[in-house]
Write a protein that holds these residues in place. Structure first.
Motif, PDB file in Angstrom:
ATOM      1  N   PHE A  72       0.789  -1.235   0.000  1.00 32.45           N
ATOM      2  CA  PHE A  72       0.000   0.000   0.000  1.00 32.45           C
ATOM      3  C   PHE A  72       0.826   1.293   0.000  1.00 32.45           C
ATOM      4  O   PHE A  72       0.534   2.199  -0.791  1.00 32.45           O
ATOM      5  N   PHE A  76       0.074   3.788  -2.975  1.00 33.14           N
ATOM      6  CA  PHE A  76      -0.723   4.992  -2.696  1.00 33.14           C
ATOM      7  C   PHE A  76       0.103   6.258  -2.900  1.00 33.14           C
ATOM      8  O   PHE A  76      -0.446   7.309  -3.239  1.00 33.14           O
ATOM      9  N   PRO A  91      -4.488   8.049   4.903  1.00 30.34           N
ATOM     10  CA  PRO A  91      -5.618   7.371   4.255  1.00 30.34           C
ATOM     11  C   PRO A  91      -5.948   6.058   4.964  1.00 30.34           C
ATOM     12  O   PRO A  91      -5.159   5.560   5.765  1.00 30.34           O
ATOM     13  N   TYR A  92      -7.136   5.536   4.681  1.00 35.08           N
ATOM     14  CA  TYR A  92      -7.487   4.210   5.214  1.00 35.08           C
ATOM     15  C   TYR A  92      -8.184   3.403   4.114  1.00 35.08           C
ATOM     16  O   TYR A  92      -8.848   3.943   3.228  1.00 35.08           O
ATOM     17  N   ILE A  93      -8.000   2.090   4.200  1.00 36.07           N
ATOM     18  CA  ILE A  93      -8.601   1.180   3.217  1.00 36.07           C
ATOM     19  C   ILE A  93      -9.989   0.812   3.704  1.00 36.07           C
ATOM     20  O   ILE A  93     -10.151   0.200   4.759  1.00 36.07           O
ATOM     21  N   TYR A  96     -11.602  -4.154   0.311  1.00 34.42           N
ATOM     22  CA  TYR A  96     -10.749  -4.692  -0.750  1.00 34.42           C
ATOM     23  C   TYR A  96     -11.253  -6.063  -1.195  1.00 34.42           C
ATOM     24  O   TYR A  96     -11.963  -6.757  -0.469  1.00 34.42           O
ATOM     25  N   MET A 106      -9.012  -2.157  -4.336  1.00 36.03           N
ATOM     26  CA  MET A 106      -9.191  -1.532  -3.029  1.00 36.03           C
ATOM     27  C   MET A 106      -9.984  -0.243  -3.176  1.00 36.03           C
ATOM     28  O   MET A 106      -9.830   0.479  -4.162  1.00 36.03           O
ATOM     29  N   VAL A 108     -10.149   3.157  -1.214  1.00 40.01           N
ATOM     30  CA  VAL A 108      -9.383   3.907  -0.210  1.00 40.01           C
ATOM     31  C   VAL A 108     -10.020   5.280  -0.033  1.00 40.01           C
ATOM     32  O   VAL A 108     -10.446   5.901  -1.006  1.00 40.01           O
TER      33      VAL A 108
END
Length: 431
Positions: A72, A76, A91-93, A96, A106, A108
């Protein structure tokens, strides 16, 4: 890797990322190898258990999670560059899909910093409140030096105390018939003109003679540090032993030599005048910088989302709490005393101010292509060390233990450089 960007309400970026099947599989295989080499499965040597056994033992989702964790950051980072994202937080996922032999997809999400629109911040004429040196500034500084080298001399004549005398006395304090704890003293020396006693105490020692015994009435302040004495009316029994007067030295070459490495009074005066001029210059530069920056802030257009403001409010609240505790105060009591609504209002105003200032500095720094080098960092650390009576090594150690401190230092440097640009590219007119 491909990505698709969508900006949602609240300045949230939603990014659909797709990583091709081959790269996704390679990441999974690397994660599997790392994990399998560190697990003990009965009947197998470390790293030698079959794939299906390891997957069953540790769980496929754990292997996928570690694979994504390794993939990631790099992927990213490419997304951030491609879409020119300016992140407010990490950021956060959100979700996925990761199946063997298929692309890894994914969703995000990341909160972005708001867009900053500035008016023209160059070639303006800025009015500022000019700092003017007092006409008697030199005389005031010389008087301070005379006071520093003054001596106290006993008053032998039979006269009453004056407001600028120093006295030696005994005292015993009472609230009603109860003696005040730590409210008594013997042969206490007090400079009446610079008293640190409660208001009204020193003033009532004026007009009395040596050997006299008398009583004074005082009222403790409402904000006194001992709850029991807040606003309390008290009496102090006084016995006056000595009256001293302050003798000032002559303003001459001898005093100049005592005050520093000066050969004469004229050399001392020249040094003081230089200091006065530099002080005025520095103060006016500070006022110009504040005036022009405030103009930029007032004319800037920034729509700051509430989530960003709330995070800053939380940071200010915690900072205020720690400062209160450092001085032995109870934060919750201070809030209750001032009023929760009023405190929250102040915190919100301060949060918005900090965010605006930070975003504007970032915008100008980016527009002007400001660079921060090692020499800038070292210079700033040395300034901080001098300010806090520390060393550069100690400041760097604090940064090592708290990496967030590094961003604070770079922000300070960027602010200085932005101020220089604003000062050098605008004209200033004293009000």
């Amino acid at each position: 890797m491909t990505s698709k960007l969508e900006i949602l309400e609240g300045n949230i970026a939603k990014i659909d990322m797709t990583i091709d099947a081959k790269e996704a599989q390679n990441a999974y295989n690397r994660a599997f190898k790392r994990i399998s080499s560190n697990v003990n499965i009965a009947g197998f040597r470390k790293g030698k258990a079959p794939k299906n056994i390891v997957e069953k033992y540790v769980g496929v989702e754990r292997i996928k999670a570690e694979a994504i964790e390794s993939l990631f950051p790099k992927e990213f980072s490419a997304v951030t560059s491609e879409h020119k994202l300016d992140l407010a937080v990490q950021p956060y996922i959100e979700s996925y899909e990761y199946e063997e032999g298929k692309d890894l997809t994914m969703v995000v999400k990341a909160e972005l910093k708001p867009e900053v629109t500035l008016s023209n911040y160059k070639e303006n004429t800025i009015e500022f409140e000019e700092f003017k040196t007092e006409e008697n500034a030199l005389e005031s500084e010389l008087d301070i030096i005379r006071q520093r080298f003054s001596t106290l001399q006993n008053v032998e004549e039979d006269r009453e105390t004056k407001a600028d005398d120093t006295v030696v006395f005994d005292f015993d304090g009472f609230v009603g018939d109860e003696a005040i704890e730590h409210g008594s003293g013997k042969n206490y020396t007090l400079d009446l003109a610079h008293s640190n006693f409660i208001p009204g105490f020193a003033e009532q020692l004026v007009g009395h003679k040596k050997g006299e015994e008398f009583t004074i009435d005082v009222t403790f302040p409402e904000n006194y540090h001992q709850d029991k004495l807040k606003g309390a009316k008290a009496q102090f029994k006084i016995k006056l032993h000595e009256i001293k007067t302050r003798i000032l030295p002559e303003l001459d070459d001898e005093l100049a030599k005592k005050a520093g490495k000066f050969d004469s009074l004229e050399a001392l005066k020249a040094d003081i005048n230089k200091y006065i001029e530099e002080t005025a210059k520095n103060e006016n530069e500070k006022r110009k910088a504040e005036a022009v920056f405030n103009k930029v802030v007032d004319e800037a257009k920034i729509d700051i989302q509430d989530t960003m403001i709330e995070r800053e409010i939380d940071a200010i609240r915690e900072e205020t709490r720690q400062n209160a505790e450092r001085y032995g105060q109870n934060f919750d009591e201070l809030v209750e005393k001032e009023g929760k609504e009023e405190v929250n209002k102040k915190f919100r105003e301060e949060a918005i101010k900090r965010i605006k200032n930070s975003l504007i500095v970032e915008k100008i720094a980016k527009t002007e292509d400001i660079k921060i080098g090692q020499n800038d960092i070292l210079e700033q650390v040395n300034e901080l060390a001098q300010l806090y009576h520390s060393t550069a090594a100690q400041i760097f150690e604090e940064i090592r233990q708290n990496p967030a401190g590094f961003s604070v230092i770079t922000q300070q440097i960027a602010t200085k450089k932005v101020n220089e640009i604003l000062l050098n590219n605008n004209a200033f007119k004293a009000k």
